[in-house]
Design a protein around this motif. Structure first.
Motif, mmCIF file in Angstrom:
data_model
loop_
_atom_site.group_PDB
_atom_site.id
_atom_site.type_symbol
_atom_site.label_atom_id
_atom_site.label_comp_id
_atom_site.label_asym_id
_atom_site.label_seq_id
_atom_site.Cartn_x
_atom_site.Cartn_y
_atom_site.Cartn_z
ATOM 1 N N THR A 4 12.674 25.865 -20.370
ATOM 2 C CA THR A 4 11.718 25.244 -21.279
ATOM 3 C C THR A 4 10.824 26.240 -22.006
ATOM 4 O O THR A 4 10.292 25.922 -23.073
ATOM 5 C CB THR A 4 10.814 24.238 -20.548
ATOM 6 O OG1 THR A 4 10.165 24.914 -19.452
ATOM 7 C CG2 THR A 4 11.608 23.066 -20.016
ATOM 8 N N GLN A 55 7.430 12.262 -25.875
ATOM 9 C CA GLN A 55 7.531 13.686 -26.180
ATOM 10 C C GLN A 55 8.894 14.217 -25.758
ATOM 11 O O GLN A 55 9.608 13.605 -24.975
ATOM 12 C CB GLN A 55 6.422 14.456 -25.462
ATOM 13 C CG GLN A 55 5.035 14.141 -25.994
ATOM 14 C CD GLN A 55 3.993 15.101 -25.469
ATOM 15 O OE1 GLN A 55 4.141 15.668 -24.396
ATOM 16 N NE2 GLN A 55 2.929 15.293 -26.233
ATOM 17 N N ARG A 56 9.206 15.392 -26.288
ATOM 18 C CA ARG A 56 10.436 16.082 -25.894
ATOM 19 C C ARG A 56 10.137 17.001 -24.710
ATOM 20 O O ARG A 56 9.000 17.390 -24.465
ATOM 21 C CB ARG A 56 10.995 16.926 -27.053
ATOM 22 C CG ARG A 56 11.124 16.225 -28.392
ATOM 23 C CD ARG A 56 12.376 15.346 -28.448
ATOM 24 N NE ARG A 56 12.270 14.152 -27.648
ATOM 25 C CZ ARG A 56 11.587 13.065 -28.011
ATOM 26 N NH1 ARG A 56 10.919 13.041 -29.146
ATOM 27 N NH2 ARG A 56 11.551 12.010 -27.233
ATOM 28 N N ALA A 57 11.183 17.371 -23.991
ATOM 29 C CA ALA A 57 11.017 18.296 -22.870
ATOM 30 C C ALA A 57 10.561 19.667 -23.359
ATOM 31 O O ALA A 57 9.714 20.302 -22.741
ATOM 32 C CB ALA A 57 12.322 18.428 -22.100
ATOM 33 N N VAL A 58 11.121 20.131 -24.430
ATOM 34 C CA VAL A 58 10.660 21.355 -25.086
ATOM 35 C C VAL A 58 9.842 20.926 -26.288
ATOM 36 O O VAL A 58 10.378 20.435 -27.280
ATOM 37 C CB VAL A 58 11.822 22.266 -25.493
ATOM 38 C CG1 VAL A 58 11.305 23.510 -26.224
ATOM 39 C CG2 VAL A 58 12.623 22.681 -24.260
ATOM 40 N N LEU A 59 8.528 21.114 -26.164
ATOM 41 C CA LEU A 59 7.619 20.558 -27.165
ATOM 42 C C LEU A 59 7.681 21.287 -28.493
ATOM 43 O O LEU A 59 7.477 20.687 -29.544
ATOM 44 C CB LEU A 59 6.186 20.594 -26.627
ATOM 45 C CG LEU A 59 5.925 19.689 -25.431
ATOM 46 C CD1 LEU A 59 4.543 19.975 -24.854
ATOM 47 C CD2 LEU A 59 6.041 18.239 -25.839
ATOM 48 N N VAL A 68 13.644 25.624 -14.363
ATOM 49 C CA VAL A 68 13.069 24.760 -15.410
ATOM 50 C C VAL A 68 12.144 25.562 -16.316
ATOM 51 O O VAL A 68 12.129 25.387 -17.534
ATOM 52 C CB VAL A 68 12.332 23.557 -14.792
ATOM 53 C CG1 VAL A 68 11.581 22.774 -15.863
ATOM 54 C CG2 VAL A 68 13.306 22.654 -14.050
ATOM 55 N N LEU A 108 12.438 17.348 -17.388
ATOM 56 C CA LEU A 108 11.882 16.069 -17.830
ATOM 57 C C LEU A 108 10.841 16.261 -18.925
ATOM 58 O O LEU A 108 10.070 17.227 -18.890
ATOM 59 C CB LEU A 108 11.222 15.349 -16.646
ATOM 60 C CG LEU A 108 12.103 15.122 -15.422
ATOM 61 C CD1 LEU A 108 11.305 14.388 -14.350
ATOM 62 C CD2 LEU A 108 13.356 14.367 -15.786
ATOM 63 N N PRO A 109 10.806 15.355 -19.883
ATOM 64 C CA PRO A 109 9.697 15.387 -20.851
ATOM 65 C C PRO A 109 8.370 15.244 -20.126
ATOM 66 O O PRO A 109 8.276 14.560 -19.105
ATOM 67 C CB PRO A 109 9.974 14.174 -21.745
ATOM 68 C CG PRO A 109 11.443 13.945 -21.628
ATOM 69 C CD PRO A 109 11.777 14.321 -20.217
ATOM 70 N N TYR A 110 7.311 15.883 -20.660
ATOM 71 C CA TYR A 110 6.013 15.882 -20.002
ATOM 72 C C TYR A 110 5.394 14.496 -19.996
ATOM 73 O O TYR A 110 4.764 14.076 -19.028
ATOM 74 C CB TYR A 110 5.087 16.867 -20.717
ATOM 75 C CG TYR A 110 3.735 17.015 -20.074
ATOM 76 C CD1 TYR A 110 2.624 16.352 -20.591
ATOM 77 C CD2 TYR A 110 3.563 17.818 -18.961
ATOM 78 C CE1 TYR A 110 1.380 16.489 -20.004
ATOM 79 C CE2 TYR A 110 2.325 17.972 -18.370
ATOM 80 C CZ TYR A 110 1.240 17.308 -18.903
ATOM 81 O OH TYR A 110 0.007 17.444 -18.319
ATOM 82 N N SER A 111 5.571 13.772 -21.096
ATOM 83 C CA SER A 111 5.012 12.416 -21.159
ATOM 84 C C SER A 111 5.842 11.582 -22.117
ATOM 85 O O SER A 111 6.651 12.108 -22.891
ATOM 86 C CB SER A 111 3.539 12.451 -21.604
ATOM 87 O OG SER A 111 3.422 12.934 -22.918
#
Lengths: 313, 247
Positions: free
Chosen positions: B234, B162-166, B230, B156-159
């Motif tokens: 990530t 945003q993307r899951a992989v920032l 995960v 899951l995206p952090y917030s």
């Protein structure tokens, strides 16, 4: 071929202008506007005040209080140049071992540059945290034993402290939880990092000099990055339970050896942590996480970012 | 002397101004996995029978990976999602990358579960296998113990927004000569931190687990094994994106 005296003098003048000195001056682009630059080193407030539990953005969300008792750094090699003026160069070469908890309240003046060009912005700013050597200057705020520890181990950073929580638990590798109200740490890091393209929170990179006046330039070191849950600092929470869960032998202290023995997946719950923006390599262990944090401590003018990062060691 | 000087200056100015103009580019993105086999993960011999991965969207940036907030406009992007068979070593068409030419230094992407600013919560796209970022199944063996596992992995995206992989470093030049980009995955690397020992049943008295065991386990969200998968997807074992020029 013998150089003529005129050629020797020319090379000497160019060399002085290009390398700068610790009381460096810049070559004006043609105008006469200059000013003074005072280079300060700042430490974020949490380096001395620690972090407390709570619900505010900068509080520790999982009930722990973080306290630092030692926070030593070897910092140096400040450099500033101008995109619009190739001759402009400010450089403070030396590295200094500093106690961030003993900086003067009025600010630690790292260096002063006179007659600095005020016509063009100094938009390329960098400095480094790197391994201490015998050439590192011992600041009077650092006692000899601490200085020797930094130099003998080649530390760029040494931090001591503890996390406390009257209702604290330690769950090594996420299991077998026991009551633990305090966990201590004493960590030395030999990571070397150059922070570059530094700029304030708002506005363009670097700084501009006030003609005829004094401009304060402040590389700033932050103290809370070991508690971040993501490398996107603007949305990160702060949590400390991971450290308690690294106390593998249950003695109330987490060493760097224990950090290295702790698999990252055992202490960083991905429902809470997103470590995908890690700036330097894999995070396989808790030690990788702690070392990576040291590569993100460098900021500018308070909360301004340094957009570039170079791994020196 | 003056003519030589003017020639030198003209040359310098010409070099400084003659940067290649940016051009619109478009090229396919293909995915490629690895052939199924047996690998070792924390002392266990693991064989995968299923490894389906939802991938995308992906945004490729000129900014460094550790400053994702600075990439407001990507250089090129794959604004779609697709399912990849990570146990297939053949090229699998995923979609089209479009944008403008230049140097890529980082990528931000999702694993088929997005949380855009227009979405109230993370949402699985149509390409998410069974509604998840990844579906994995296989067996793990050690000392006579056999663990049959199935994992429905949600990354899951952090917030919101945003993307899951920032941010992940990528070094590539894309231009009109770029034939395609390949996304390479190796699902065996995703299991490097999974603690299969902890999945064995243990007696209540704290003694060693009875052996040998053959068990069936669901590695779902909230489990330490899911957490380990995960983390690898990530942080440590993300797809490699490689731009390939025309031959």
């Amino acid at each position: 071929m013998k150089r003529s005296p005129g050629v020797v003098l020319l090379f000497a003048g160019v060399a002085l202008g290009c390398t700068g000195t610790s009381n460096g001056s810049s070559t004006s682009s043609g105008g006469t506007a200059t000013g003074r630059v005072q280079l300060f080193l700042e430490a974020e407030e949490n380096v001395t005040a620690g972090l407390v539990p709570g619900t505010a953005d900068e509080n520790i969300k999982d009930g722990w209080t973080v306290t630092y008792s030692r926070f030593l750094v070897n910092i140096g090699d400040f450099e500033a140049t101008q995109s619009a003026n190739a001759a402009g160069h400010l450089h403070a070469h030396e590295y200094r071992v500093l106690n961030l908890q003993a900086l003067p309240a009025s600010g630690y003046v790292w260096e002063t540059f006179e007659n600095v060009d005020a016509n063009q912005a100094w938009d390329r700013v960098s400095y480094a945290l790197d391994r201490a050597t015998a050439a590192s200057i011992r600041d009077p705020g650092v006692d000899q034993a601490d200085y020797d520890r930094m130099v003998q181990n080649g530390y760029s950073l040494y931090v001591e402290g503890s996390i406390t929580n009257p209702a604290g638990m330690a769950c090594p590798r996420g299991t077998s939880c026991v009551a633990r109200t305090q966990v201590d740490f004493r960590w030395g890091f030999d990571t070397g990092t150059r922070f570059s393209d530094c700029g304030p929170e708002e506005g363009v990179l670097g700084f501009s000099v006030t003609a005829g006046g004094t401009t304060a330039v402040k590389p700033t070191l932050h103290g809370d990055h070991w508690w971040f849950t993501t490398y996107a600092h603007d949305v990160s929470e702060r949590r400390a339970q991971w450290l308690a869960n690294c106390d593998l032998n249950g003695d109330g202290e987490v060493t760097t050896a224990e950090l290295e023995q702790t698999v990252a997946a055992d202490v960083f719950d991905t429902a809470i942590y997103n470590l995908s923006g890690a700036p330097a390599g894999a995070i396989n262990t808790a030690l990788d996480f702690a070392r990576t944090a040291t590569r993100t401590l460098g900021h500018f003018q308070g909360d301004g970012e340094c957009e570039g990062m170079q791994i020196l060691h | 002397m003056r003519n030589v000087l003017s020639l030198v200056l003209t040359g310098l100015l010409g070099w400084g101004c003659a940067q290649p103009p940016q051009q619109r580019v478009s090229f396919p993105l293909v995915g490629r996995g690895v052939a199924a086999g047996t690998f070792t993960a924390r002392g266990w011999e693991v064989t995968l029978t299923t490894a389906r991965l939802g991938l995308g969207p992906a945004y490729f940036c000129v900014t460094q990976a550790d400053k994702p907030e600075l990439c407001e406009t990507p250089l090129v992007e794959w604004a779609a999602t697709a399912t990849l068979d990570a146990l297939s070593p053949v090229d699998q068409p995923l979609g089209e990358i479009t944008g403008i030419s230049g140097e890529i230094r980082s990528v931000q992407f999702d694993y088929a579960i997005t949380w855009f600013n227009t979405q109230q919560e993370p949402s699985a796209t149509a390409a998410a296998p069974d509604g998840h970022s990844a579906v994995l199944a296989g067996t793990a063996r050690k000392d006579g113990n056999i663990i049959h596992f199935h994992a429905s992995v949600d990354v899951l995206p952090y917030s919101q927004g945003q993307r899951a992989v920032l941010g992940m470093p990528v070094s590539a030049t894309v231009d009109t000569q770029t034939a395609r980009m390949v996304g390479l995955v190796d699902p065996s690397t995703w299991f490097a931190q999974v603690n299969f020992d902890a999945l064995l049943a243990t007696p209540g008295d704290g003694g060693p687990p009875p052996s040998p065991q053959e068990i069936f386990v669901e590695l779902g969200p909230g489990s330490s094994a899911h957490n380990a998968l995960v983390l690898q997807l990530t942080v440590n074992q993300r797809p490699a994106f490689v731009a390939e020029p025309a031959p």
